[in-house]
Motif scaffolding. Sequence first.
Motif, PDB file in Angstrom:
ATOM      1  N   PRO A   1      92.062 -20.592  32.238  1.00 48.33           N
ATOM      2  CA  PRO A   1      92.498 -19.202  32.427  1.00 48.33           C
ATOM      3  C   PRO A   1      91.987 -18.599  33.740  1.00 48.33           C
ATOM      4  O   PRO A   1      92.721 -17.886  34.428  1.00 48.33           O
ATOM      5  N   GLN A   2      90.769 -18.940  34.121  1.00 43.39           N
ATOM      6  CA  GLN A   2      90.197 -18.404  35.355  1.00 43.39           C
ATOM      7  C   GLN A   2      90.879 -18.987  36.587  1.00 43.39           C
ATOM      8  O   GLN A   2      91.118 -18.275  37.565  1.00 43.39           O
ATOM      9  N   VAL A   3      91.183 -20.280  36.546  1.00 42.16           N
ATOM     10  CA  VAL A   3      91.839 -20.923  37.681  1.00 42.16           C
ATOM     11  C   VAL A   3      93.247 -20.352  37.871  1.00 42.16           C
ATOM     12  O   VAL A   3      93.631 -19.987  38.986  1.00 42.16           O
ATOM     13  N   VAL A   4      94.016 -20.246  36.797  1.00 37.24           N
ATOM     14  CA  VAL A   4      95.376 -19.702  36.901  1.00 37.24           C
ATOM     15  C   VAL A   4      95.311 -18.248  37.368  1.00 37.24           C
ATOM     16  O   VAL A   4      96.081 -17.829  38.241  1.00 37.24           O
ATOM     17  N   ASP A   5      94.373 -17.480  36.827  1.00 33.13           N
ATOM     18  CA  ASP A   5      94.199 -16.089  37.221  1.00 33.13           C
ATOM     19  C   ASP A   5      93.932 -15.991  38.728  1.00 33.13           C
ATOM     20  O   ASP A   5      94.534 -15.170  39.420  1.00 33.13           O
TER      21      ASP A   5
ATOM     22  N   MET B   1      94.720 -18.163  41.023  1.00 29.75           N
ATOM     23  CA  MET B   1      95.854 -18.663  41.802  1.00 29.75           C
ATOM     24  C   MET B   1      97.023 -17.681  41.820  1.00 29.75           C
ATOM     25  O   MET B   1      97.983 -17.882  42.572  1.00 29.75           O
ATOM     26  N   THR B   2      96.945 -16.636  41.004  1.00 32.74           N
ATOM     27  CA  THR B   2      98.039 -15.663  40.901  1.00 32.74           C
ATOM     28  C   THR B   2      97.486 -14.246  41.049  1.00 32.74           C
ATOM     29  O   THR B   2      97.640 -13.419  40.150  1.00 32.74           O
ATOM     30  N   PRO B   3      96.844 -13.929  42.171  1.00 33.04           N
ATOM     31  CA  PRO B   3      96.150 -12.649  42.304  1.00 33.04           C
ATOM     32  C   PRO B   3      97.055 -11.422  42.237  1.00 33.04           C
ATOM     33  O   PRO B   3      96.599 -10.346  41.862  1.00 33.04           O
ATOM     34  N   ASP B   4      98.308 -11.573  42.589  1.00 34.27           N
ATOM     35  CA  ASP B   4      99.227 -10.440  42.567  1.00 34.27           C
ATOM     36  C   ASP B   4     100.093 -10.409  41.318  1.00 34.27           C
ATOM     37  O   ASP B   4     101.081  -9.694  41.259  1.00 34.27           O
ATOM     38  N   GLY B   5      99.734 -11.232  40.323  1.00 32.04           N
ATOM     39  CA  GLY B   5     100.513 -11.283  39.098  1.00 32.04           C
ATOM     40  C   GLY B   5     101.781 -12.098  39.236  1.00 32.04           C
ATOM     41  O   GLY B   5     102.696 -11.972  38.428  1.00 32.04           O
ATOM     42  N   ARG B   6     101.840 -12.927  40.275  1.00 28.21           N
ATOM     43  CA  ARG B   6     103.019 -13.773  40.521  1.00 28.21           C
ATOM     44  C   ARG B   6     102.559 -15.164  40.918  1.00 28.21           C
ATOM     45  O   ARG B   6     101.490 -15.340  41.489  1.00 28.21           O
ATOM     46  N   LEU B   7     103.413 -16.157  40.636  1.00 26.30           N
ATOM     47  CA  LEU B   7     103.148 -17.517  41.086  1.00 26.30           C
ATOM     48  C   LEU B   7     103.200 -17.562  42.606  1.00 26.30           C
ATOM     49  O   LEU B   7     103.987 -16.830  43.216  1.00 26.30           O
TER      50      LEU B   7
ATOM     51  N   SER C   1      99.421 -14.068  30.333  1.00 26.17           N
ATOM     52  CA  SER C   1      98.302 -13.132  30.503  1.00 26.17           C
ATOM     53  C   SER C   1      97.392 -13.569  31.648  1.00 26.17           C
ATOM     54  O   SER C   1      96.763 -12.736  32.293  1.00 26.17           O
ATOM     55  N   TRP C   2      97.330 -14.873  31.911  1.00 30.07           N
ATOM     56  CA  TRP C   2      96.492 -15.360  33.009  1.00 30.07           C
ATOM     57  C   TRP C   2      97.128 -15.043  34.355  1.00 30.07           C
ATOM     58  O   TRP C   2      96.434 -14.834  35.337  1.00 30.07           O
ATOM     59  N   VAL C   3      98.464 -15.022  34.386  1.00 35.12           N
ATOM     60  CA  VAL C   3      99.187 -14.728  35.622  1.00 35.12           C
ATOM     61  C   VAL C   3      99.189 -13.227  35.883  1.00 35.12           C
ATOM     62  O   VAL C   3      99.034 -12.789  37.022  1.00 35.12           O
ATOM     63  N   SER C   4      99.325 -12.433  34.840  1.00 39.81           N
ATOM     64  CA  SER C   4      99.399 -10.986  35.005  1.00 39.81           C
ATOM     65  C   SER C   4      98.071 -10.436  35.520  1.00 39.81           C
ATOM     66  O   SER C   4      97.058 -11.140  35.552  1.00 39.81           O
ATOM     67  N   THR C   5      98.084  -9.185  35.893  1.00 42.68           N
ATOM     68  CA  THR C   5      96.872  -8.555  36.421  1.00 42.68           C
ATOM     69  C   THR C   5      96.006  -7.955  35.322  1.00 42.68           C
ATOM     70  O   THR C   5      94.962  -7.382  35.607  1.00 42.68           O
ATOM     71  N   GLY C   6      96.402  -8.113  34.069  1.00 42.17           N
ATOM     72  CA  GLY C   6      95.628  -7.584  32.942  1.00 42.17           C
ATOM     73  C   GLY C   6      94.599  -8.578  32.429  1.00 42.17           C
ATOM     74  O   GLY C   6      94.257  -9.567  33.083  1.00 42.17           O
ATOM     75  N   GLN C   7      94.133  -8.316  31.223  1.00 39.49           N
ATOM     76  CA  GLN C   7      93.127  -9.153  30.568  1.00 39.49           C
ATOM     77  C   GLN C   7      93.682 -10.534  30.240  1.00 39.49           C
ATOM     78  O   GLN C   7      94.836 -10.660  29.819  1.00 39.49           O
ATOM     79  N   ASN C   8      92.872 -11.576  30.432  1.00 39.30           N
ATOM     80  CA  ASN C   8      93.270 -12.949  30.091  1.00 39.30           C
ATOM     81  C   ASN C   8      93.064 -13.188  28.600  1.00 39.30           C
ATOM     82  O   ASN C   8      91.977 -12.935  28.078  1.00 39.30           O
TER      83      ASN C   8
END
Length: 156
Positions: free
Chosen positions: A121-125, A127-133, A74-81
């Motif tokens: 969660p905020q840091v991972v979010d 680092m993955t702005p497009d929903g991808r690593l 959820s942190w990587v995806s573009t949705g809610q963390n």
Amino acid sequence: MGLLDSLVGSVVSQALGGSQQGGQAALIQALIGMLMNGGLGGGGGAAQASAPAGGLGGLLEQFQRSGLGDVASSWVSTGQNLPVSAEQIGQVLGPDVLGQLARSAGMDSGAAGGALAQILPQVVDAMTPDGRLPQQGADLGAMLPQILGGLLGGSR
């Protein structure tokens, strides 16, 4: 590596300033350094040994192996963390890595786990702005403004 750590520390301290100074800034610095340097810590703990990919990918693998893959995804995806608890952070990172991060920040492991539950969660979010690593070999240093922006309230 020392120069990069110093740069990250300086940028984090300047960006966060005031109320988030001290332990939390040091914890953010240690976390970002860990993710940028491709390791889950230098302590040789269980988390590091079982995450050979290191960095952000290795951290996400650890969450998957710990049964928390949906939370980390959820942190990587573009949705809610989805939220994570301090206990879950401790379970995923293990006592060696959590202890190393806590020592870097000058706090005990319990306080570090609680702070990481809010920060990670905020840091991972960020680092993955497009929903991808990020692609392997990506310049994570160039992502610092984006990461810090996420920590300062700029969420997607």
